[in-house]
Motif scaffolding. Sequence first.
Motif, PDB file in Angstrom:
ATOM      1  N   ARG A   1     -11.853   2.983 -14.609  1.00 56.05           N
ATOM      2  CA  ARG A   1     -12.584   1.818 -15.138  1.00 56.05           C
ATOM      3  C   ARG A   1     -12.015   0.531 -14.546  1.00 56.05           C
ATOM      4  NH1 ARG A   1     -12.089   0.034 -20.821  1.00 56.05           N
ATOM      5  NH2 ARG A   1     -13.190  -1.918 -20.547  1.00 56.05           N
ATOM      6  N   TRP A   2     -10.684   0.477 -14.461  1.00 51.19           N
ATOM      7  CA  TRP A   2     -10.047  -0.691 -13.844  1.00 51.19           C
ATOM      8  C   TRP A   2     -10.335  -0.712 -12.336  1.00 51.19           C
ATOM      9  CZ3 TRP A   2      -6.420  -0.788  -9.913  1.00 51.19           C
ATOM     10  CH2 TRP A   2      -5.923  -2.058  -9.582  1.00 51.19           C
ATOM     11  N   LEU A   3     -10.233   0.472 -11.708  1.00 50.53           N
ATOM     12  CA  LEU A   3     -10.398   0.537 -10.248  1.00 50.53           C
ATOM     13  C   LEU A   3     -11.788   0.035  -9.837  1.00 50.53           C
ATOM     14  CD1 LEU A   3      -9.094   1.438  -7.551  1.00 50.53           C
ATOM     15  CD2 LEU A   3     -10.255   3.622  -7.846  1.00 50.53           C
ATOM     16  N   LEU A   4     -12.817   0.550 -10.552  1.00 47.43           N
ATOM     17  CA  LEU A   4     -14.185   0.166 -10.173  1.00 47.43           C
ATOM     18  C   LEU A   4     -14.556  -1.206 -10.727  1.00 47.43           C
ATOM     19  CD1 LEU A   4     -15.967   3.601 -10.690  1.00 47.43           C
ATOM     20  CD2 LEU A   4     -15.190   2.579  -8.547  1.00 47.43           C
ATOM     21  N   GLY A   5     -14.207  -1.431 -11.993  1.00 53.11           N
ATOM     22  CA  GLY A   5     -14.674  -2.654 -12.674  1.00 53.11           C
ATOM     23  C   GLY A   5     -13.901  -3.901 -12.323  1.00 53.11           C
ATOM     24  N   THR A   6     -12.671  -3.735 -11.875  1.00 47.22           N
ATOM     25  CA  THR A   6     -11.873  -4.930 -11.537  1.00 47.22           C
ATOM     26  C   THR A   6     -11.537  -4.956 -10.046  1.00 47.22           C
ATOM     27  OG1 THR A   6     -10.935  -5.023 -13.760  1.00 47.22           O
ATOM     28  CG2 THR A   6      -9.750  -6.212 -12.058  1.00 47.22           C
ATOM     29  N   MET A   7     -10.834  -3.944  -9.574  1.00 50.05           N
ATOM     30  CA  MET A   7     -10.303  -4.013  -8.205  1.00 50.05           C
ATOM     31  C   MET A   7     -11.404  -3.920  -7.145  1.00 50.05           C
ATOM     32  SD  MET A   7      -7.372  -4.563  -7.000  1.00 50.05           S
ATOM     33  CE  MET A   7      -7.272  -5.154  -5.339  1.00 50.05           C
ATOM     34  N   MET A   8     -12.215  -2.826  -7.228  1.00 48.13           N
ATOM     35  CA  MET A   8     -13.245  -2.644  -6.189  1.00 48.13           C
ATOM     36  C   MET A   8     -14.295  -3.753  -6.265  1.00 48.13           C
ATOM     37  SD  MET A   8     -12.037  -0.142  -4.650  1.00 48.13           S
ATOM     38  CE  MET A   8     -13.226   0.446  -3.495  1.00 48.13           C
ATOM     39  N   ARG A   9     -14.653  -4.106  -7.504  1.00 47.83           N
ATOM     40  CA  ARG A   9     -15.652  -5.168  -7.689  1.00 47.83           C
ATOM     41  C   ARG A   9     -15.157  -6.491  -7.084  1.00 47.83           C
ATOM     42  NH1 ARG A   9     -17.530  -6.819 -13.681  1.00 47.83           N
ATOM     43  NH2 ARG A   9     -19.231  -8.234 -13.154  1.00 47.83           N
TER      44      ARG A   9
ATOM     45  N   PRO B   1       0.841  -1.201   0.000  1.00 48.82           N
ATOM     46  CA  PRO B   1       0.000   0.000   0.000  1.00 48.82           C
ATOM     47  C   PRO B   1       0.874   1.249   0.000  1.00 48.82           C
ATOM     48  CG  PRO B   1      -0.553  -1.463   1.845  1.00 48.82           C
ATOM     49  CD  PRO B   1       0.672  -2.022   1.204  1.00 48.82           C
ATOM     50  N   SER B   2       0.569   2.206  -0.868  1.00 51.64           N
ATOM     51  CA  SER B   2       1.342   3.446  -0.913  1.00 51.64           C
ATOM     52  C   SER B   2       0.496   4.496  -1.616  1.00 51.64           C
ATOM     53  CB  SER B   2       2.644   3.249  -1.692  1.00 51.64           C
ATOM     54  OG  SER B   2       2.338   3.020  -3.060  1.00 51.64           O
ATOM     55  N   LEU B   3       0.931   5.749  -1.488  1.00 51.84           N
ATOM     56  CA  LEU B   3       0.219   6.835  -2.178  1.00 51.84           C
ATOM     57  C   LEU B   3       0.280   6.638  -3.689  1.00 51.84           C
ATOM     58  CD1 LEU B   3       1.046  10.212  -0.434  1.00 51.84           C
ATOM     59  CD2 LEU B   3      -1.203   9.165  -0.832  1.00 51.84           C
ATOM     60  N   ARG B   4       1.458   6.180  -4.149  1.00 53.74           N
ATOM     61  CA  ARG B   4       1.631   5.975  -5.597  1.00 53.74           C
ATOM     62  C   ARG B   4       0.661   4.903  -6.096  1.00 53.74           C
ATOM     63  NH1 ARG B   4       7.217   4.211  -8.759  1.00 53.74           N
ATOM     64  NH2 ARG B   4       6.229   3.951 -10.769  1.00 53.74           N
ATOM     65  N   LEU B   5       0.519   3.827  -5.318  1.00 49.55           N
ATOM     66  CA  LEU B   5      -0.389   2.742  -5.711  1.00 49.55           C
ATOM     67  C   LEU B   5      -1.823   3.272  -5.771  1.00 49.55           C
ATOM     68  CD1 LEU B   5      -0.507  -0.317  -6.346  1.00 49.55           C
ATOM     69  CD2 LEU B   5      -0.951  -0.711  -3.920  1.00 49.55           C
ATOM     70  N   ALA B   6      -2.181   4.090  -4.748  1.00 50.66           N
ATOM     71  CA  ALA B   6      -3.536   4.664  -4.712  1.00 50.66           C
ATOM     72  C   ALA B   6      -3.759   5.550  -5.944  1.00 50.66           C
ATOM     73  CB  ALA B   6      -3.725   5.464  -3.426  1.00 50.66           C
ATOM     74  N   TRP B   7      -2.760   6.364  -6.288  1.00 51.99           N
ATOM     75  CA  TRP B   7      -2.903   7.265  -7.443  1.00 51.99           C
ATOM     76  C   TRP B   7      -3.021   6.460  -8.743  1.00 51.99           C
ATOM     77  CZ3 TRP B   7      -4.678  11.409  -9.316  1.00 51.99           C
ATOM     78  CH2 TRP B   7      -4.298  11.828 -10.603  1.00 51.99           C
ATOM     79  N   ASP B   8      -2.212   5.396  -8.860  1.00 50.49           N
ATOM     80  CA  ASP B   8      -2.287   4.550 -10.060  1.00 50.49           C
ATOM     81  C   ASP B   8      -3.699   4.006 -10.240  1.00 50.49           C
ATOM     82  OD1 ASP B   8       0.344   4.754 -10.982  1.00 50.49           O
ATOM     83  OD2 ASP B   8       1.043   3.221  -9.580  1.00 50.49           O
ATOM     84  N   GLY B   9      -4.336   3.667  -9.111  1.00 51.66           N
ATOM     85  CA  GLY B   9      -5.701   3.145  -9.182  1.00 51.66           C
ATOM     86  C   GLY B   9      -6.698   4.241  -9.548  1.00 51.66           C
ATOM     87  N   VAL B  10      -6.631   5.357  -8.828  1.00 51.49           N
ATOM     88  CA  VAL B  10      -7.609   6.436  -9.031  1.00 51.49           C
ATOM     89  C   VAL B  10      -7.525   6.985 -10.464  1.00 51.49           C
ATOM     90  CG1 VAL B  10      -8.211   8.790  -8.285  1.00 51.49           C
ATOM     91  CG2 VAL B  10      -7.649   7.039  -6.590  1.00 51.49           C
ATOM     92  N   SER B  11      -6.333   6.989 -11.029  1.00 51.14           N
ATOM     93  CA  SER B  11      -6.197   7.540 -12.380  1.00 51.14           C
ATOM     94  C   SER B  11      -6.630   6.543 -13.469  1.00 51.14           C
ATOM     95  CB  SER B  11      -4.755   8.008 -12.618  1.00 51.14           C
ATOM     96  OG  SER B  11      -3.872   6.932 -12.364  1.00 51.14           O
ATOM     97  N   HIS B  12      -7.060   5.365 -13.068  1.00 51.27           N
ATOM     98  CA  HIS B  12      -7.605   4.380 -14.025  1.00 51.27           C
ATOM     99  C   HIS B  12      -8.951   3.892 -13.490  1.00 51.27           C
ATOM    100  CE1 HIS B  12      -3.403   4.553 -15.143  1.00 51.27           C
ATOM    101  NE2 HIS B  12      -3.806   4.192 -16.337  1.00 51.27           N
TER     102      HIS B  12
END
Length: 391
Positions: free
Chosen positions: A195-203, A182-193
Amino acid sequence: MPISLKHILSLDDFEKAARRHLPHPLFMFVASAAQDGHTIRANRSSFDDFALVPRVLVDISRRTTEKTLLGQTWKAPFGISPVGVAALCAYRGDIVMAKAAAAAGIPMALSGASLIHMEEVVAQAPGTWFQAYMPGDEPRTFALVERVAQNGFDTMVITLDTAVAANRENNTRAGFHIPLRPSLRLAWDGVSHPRWLLGTMMRTLLHHGMPHFENTYATRGVPIISRHVERGYSERGHLHWKHFEKIRDMWKGRLLVKGVLSVHDARQARDLGADGVIVSNHGGRQLDGAVAPMRVLPGIVAACPDIPVMLDGGIRRGGDVLKALALGAQFVFTGRPFIFAAAVAGEAGVRHAISLLSAEVDRDMALLGITHLDQLNRDHLFRLASPSGEL
Ligand SMILES: Cc1cc2nc3c(=O)[nH]c(=O)nc-3n(C[C@H](O)[C@H](O)[C@H](O)COP(=O)(O)O)c2cc1C
């Protein structure tokens, strides 16, 4: 066809789409290779060692892309290589790839570094193969083989080219580690994508909880996101052919060996009871500088005439498939394009990838003047390094 697939006309188009869709560290984990990338480039360029020699005015109006391997007839001469962490790139990634492969009548090997229980994958896609990394000790090996057998897998692929972890410095540069920290960079990588964040990771987190390596052993492995750096893989440096012999004794199903490049190793695997070998350098992800499978294929085919010799690494076009078969491979596999296809458009994406490659094989067969893949032979190849084209 979903809108996002209309502009995907070749396997490489999936890579371009996945570059936009996936967070950069994850895209680089899939796309990159060990160290300086000599081997991943050699995998591609080895197909350019040969040109195809077509025959004309052959009646090709009735032709088939079917190919028989290990007593089974498949709809196409290629399958899906085992790829770890697919479920991080696509929602239920292993399942969508396995279902698309089963529906299309081609084989797929579920990775031992996958994030969905093998039980669930094989229930949804019967006939899926299982790829295992050899655990470092006998009790864990026995338990894993037992689990794979109990779940009805009939074909196990043992990958042998990972004696130690590879130097994947490109992953480090891109910010990718296993497990992810877990890191700020990892969080930013997710937030800036998103469709992937919601459709793959969060789901995934919402419906299935934190993904873990579920199939490396008989028991659950480490989670994919963790503060601890340890990867949870056992030490494999001491493993030897005698350990492979034990697995052969335990496993009653078909046993394939993946990750051999030397004639000696291929013959050893065959002598110890392997039902087939997959000539592979792990897509250039292990030993950088390792030889391309196409360049050692003829020697291995000659040394193992009585078992199927298969190949993976760099296959992107129907013409690549035909060149490998003409050089003696019984079957080929492809890795990265299918994981990108799953990332971009789930099961529909993988189906589209399979149909693109199948259509290329079919069209190239017609242009080459053959109606059945078993008609392919060395006369269809011209070796560019030789003035006369001789192999
Ligand atoms: C993201 C990724 C994960 C992989 N994971 C595995 C694995 O778990 N087990 C294995 O035997 N090979 C693994 N491989 C190697 C593939 O099975 C295959 O050998 C390679 O991808 C073939 O090269 P290609 O991607 O150029 O088609 C992986 C490859 C990639 C790209």
